[in-house]
Design a protein around this motif. Structure first.
Motif, PDB file in Angstrom:
ATOM      1  N   ARG A  25      82.346 -21.458  -8.770  1.00 51.75           N
ATOM      2  CA  ARG A  25      83.283 -21.372  -7.334  1.00 51.75           C
ATOM      3  C   ARG A  25      82.425 -21.280  -6.222  1.00 51.75           C
ATOM      4  O   ARG A  25      81.118 -20.532  -6.284  1.00 51.75           O
ATOM      5  CB  ARG A  25      84.247 -20.102  -7.140  1.00 51.75           C
ATOM      6  CG  ARG A  25      84.786 -20.085  -5.702  1.00 51.75           C
ATOM      7  CD  ARG A  25      85.944 -19.032  -5.833  1.00 51.75           C
ATOM      8  NE  ARG A  25      85.320 -17.670  -6.317  1.00 51.75           N
ATOM      9  CZ  ARG A  25      86.133 -16.745  -6.700  1.00 51.75           C
ATOM     10  NH1 ARG A  25      87.225 -16.843  -6.836  1.00 51.75           N
ATOM     11  NH2 ARG A  25      85.214 -15.432  -6.824  1.00 51.75           N
ATOM     12  N   MET A  26      82.390 -22.303  -5.083  1.00 51.81           N
ATOM     13  CA  MET A  26      81.559 -22.072  -3.953  1.00 51.81           C
ATOM     14  C   MET A  26      82.571 -21.957  -2.799  1.00 51.81           C
ATOM     15  O   MET A  26      83.581 -22.566  -2.336  1.00 51.81           O
ATOM     16  CB  MET A  26      80.833 -23.453  -3.791  1.00 51.81           C
ATOM     17  CG  MET A  26      79.962 -23.363  -2.560  1.00 51.81           C
ATOM     18  SD  MET A  26      78.972 -24.703  -2.323  1.00 51.81           S
ATOM     19  CE  MET A  26      80.207 -25.756  -1.198  1.00 51.81           C
ATOM     20  N   VAL A  27      82.242 -20.867  -2.111  1.00 50.86           N
ATOM     21  CA  VAL A  27      83.170 -20.513  -0.588  1.00 50.86           C
ATOM     22  C   VAL A  27      81.954 -20.652   0.206  1.00 50.86           C
ATOM     23  O   VAL A  27      81.244 -19.407   0.577  1.00 50.86           O
ATOM     24  CB  VAL A  27      83.760 -19.196  -0.659  1.00 50.86           C
ATOM     25  CG1 VAL A  27      84.633 -18.997   0.455  1.00 50.86           C
ATOM     26  CG2 VAL A  27      84.781 -19.193  -1.865  1.00 50.86           C
ATOM     27  N   ALA A  28      81.829 -21.692   1.161  1.00 52.26           N
ATOM     28  CA  ALA A  28      80.890 -21.663   2.104  1.00 52.26           C
ATOM     29  C   ALA A  28      80.663 -20.619   3.137  1.00 52.26           C
ATOM     30  O   ALA A  28      79.527 -19.971   3.374  1.00 52.26           O
ATOM     31  CB  ALA A  28      80.977 -23.013   2.725  1.00 52.26           C
ATOM     32  N   LYS A  29      81.859 -20.310   3.650  1.00 44.53           N
ATOM     33  CA  LYS A  29      81.880 -19.026   4.659  1.00 44.53           C
ATOM     34  C   LYS A  29      81.641 -17.632   3.989  1.00 44.53           C
ATOM     35  O   LYS A  29      81.331 -16.990   4.986  1.00 44.53           O
ATOM     36  CB  LYS A  29      83.317 -19.139   5.372  1.00 44.53           C
ATOM     37  CG  LYS A  29      83.288 -20.500   6.319  1.00 44.53           C
ATOM     38  CD  LYS A  29      84.708 -20.255   7.095  1.00 44.53           C
ATOM     39  CE  LYS A  29      85.875 -20.147   6.378  1.00 44.53           C
ATOM     40  NZ  LYS A  29      87.080 -19.945   7.277  1.00 44.53           N
ATOM     41  N   LEU A  30      81.839 -17.722   2.693  1.00 39.65           N
ATOM     42  CA  LEU A  30      81.469 -16.316   2.067  1.00 39.65           C
ATOM     43  C   LEU A  30      80.735 -16.464   0.849  1.00 39.65           C
ATOM     44  O   LEU A  30      81.207 -16.384  -0.272  1.00 39.65           O
ATOM     45  CB  LEU A  30      82.960 -15.643   1.613  1.00 39.65           C
ATOM     46  CG  LEU A  30      83.887 -15.263   2.710  1.00 39.65           C
ATOM     47  CD1 LEU A  30      85.254 -14.629   2.339  1.00 39.65           C
ATOM     48  CD2 LEU A  30      83.228 -14.201   3.605  1.00 39.65           C
ATOM     49  N   PRO A  31      79.743 -16.664   0.843  1.00 41.30           N
ATOM     50  CA  PRO A  31      78.737 -16.752  -0.217  1.00 41.30           C
ATOM     51  C   PRO A  31      78.810 -15.604  -1.367  1.00 41.30           C
ATOM     52  O   PRO A  31      78.609 -15.871  -2.465  1.00 41.30           O
ATOM     53  CB  PRO A  31      77.040 -16.847   0.448  1.00 41.30           C
ATOM     54  CG  PRO A  31      77.279 -17.141   1.802  1.00 41.30           C
ATOM     55  CD  PRO A  31      78.775 -16.503   2.336  1.00 41.30           C
TER      56      PRO A  31
END
Length: 363
Positions: free
Chosen positions: A163-169
């Protein structure tokens, strides 16, 4: 996971799978996807396409799965209510969290993570003024760390596919599995199927010759191919994400899902219900090893499977000799070349590597 004895240990699947007339994965104009490899056109199925089918198969097999959605609010509101929030507070808190997590994209989330967010909301009385983008997951993660039942991911597909969440690394999850694009081991040329459709309703006022013609005409592209599929499962990474007690079951679910998953494009008109033909499955430490099939195999009157199998095994055996101690082999299994080694036998052998450091063995 402390003292991760599986670190840098991988199960590598080298799969040969033949399909007849099919269009397993389409491009933007509806044609089967292709790639130029070794100077010739090959049939191709994208890694994303096959990963989705594996993920859906995991659900069918009963594995705990996450939800990929923009509707985080709909998941979070009932969880907040369960922790004492009234309707207004639950709505407001969930709106704020959803705004942060899914403003521009889908979020891959497990139900234990929804529970952690709801518990975090309860800890601040669902006051939205305290919910900050940069600290949202750090605060929710404190809840995960405090409760052993929530500490690990309980969604196997998130652990497998990442999973990648750009705003919440801090929410990022490194994928335990790696999928290559499936490619044909040989040269392929897409072909065209021309079709017509007749109108079932016959107008009695029209002449018979007008009724006998086609009401619709069209064309579809297809091909047929023997595909090479490469998939790697990093056992060490998987052990970092899910409880140790679940590892063996996770391996079983993944192998079975990998076996039964087939892309579903045009399956009602160009059925491709073809299981694995052959799989060379290695358990190794060290860097991953993929067969390039740079030189396309030739049928020479015997089909593509047999020469593909020889090329695959020959490449792997050659690299084992060349890499020496760096090859790091812990297990070597061949499925498909004899009837007394079933998919269940393969699953059992691979599960054994999770439970302890097995000696080098072959089957």
């Amino acid at each position: 996971m402390e003292n991760n004895s599986l670190k840098n240990t991988r199960i590598e699947f080298h799969i040969l799978q033949s399909f007849p007339v099919t269009c397993l994965n389409r491009d933007d104009v509806g044609a089967p996807k292709t790639a130029n490899i070794g100077g010739v056109t090959r049939a191709r199925v994208s890694s994303q396409c096959w990963k989705r089918q594996v993920r859906l198969a995991l659900r069918d097999l009963g594995a705990k799965a996450g939800t990929r959605t923009k509707k985080v609010k709909e998941l979070l509101v009932p969880a907040c209510k369960a922790h004492g929030a009234d309707e207004q507070a639950a709505e407001a808190f969930s709106d704020r969290v959803a705004e942060i997590l899914t403003k521009d994209t889908l979020l891959f989330i497990g139900d234990n993570e929804v529970e952690a967010l709801a518990r975090y909301g309860n800890s601040i009385d669902f006051d939205t003024s305290g919910v900050k983008e940069k600290t949202l997951w750090k605060e929710a993660k404190k809840v995960l760390d405090q409760d052993r039942s929530l500490k690990h991911l309980n969604a196997l597909d998130i652990a497998l596919f990442g999973r990648m969440v750009a705003k919440l690394p801090d929410m990022n999850v490194e994928a335990a599995s790696s999928f290559a694009h499936a490619i044909s081991t040989h040269k392929v040329a897409n072909e065209v199927e021309f079709f017509t459709a007749l109108d079932d309703y016959a107008d009695p006022d029209e002449e018979a010759e007008h009724e006998s013609g086609s009401a619709h005409m069209g064309s579809l592209e297809f091909n047929s191919a023997t595909y090479y599929r490469y998939v790697s499962l990093d056992l060490g990474q998987l052990a970092e994400q899910i409880p140790a007690d679940n590892l063996a079951d996770a391996v079983e679910s993944f192998v079975k899902a990998l076996f039964i998953a087939v892309p579903d494009a045009r399956q009602t008109t160009m059925s491709g219900a073809s299981p694995w033909d052959y799989a060379r499955v290695l358990v190794r430490k060290g860097q991953r090893l993929q067969v390039p099939f740079d030189r396309p195999v030739r049928a020479q009157g015997q089909g593509y499977l047999e020469p593909s199998l020889r090329e695959l095994d020959g490449f792997i055996d050659s690299r084992e000799k060349m890499l020496g101690s760096l090859y790091g082999k812990l297990g070597d299994y061949r499925w498909g070349d004899r009837e007394d080694f079933s998919i269940d036998d393969l699953v059992g052998a691979l599960k054994g590597h999770v439970e302890d450091a097995a000696p080098v063995e072959e089957a």
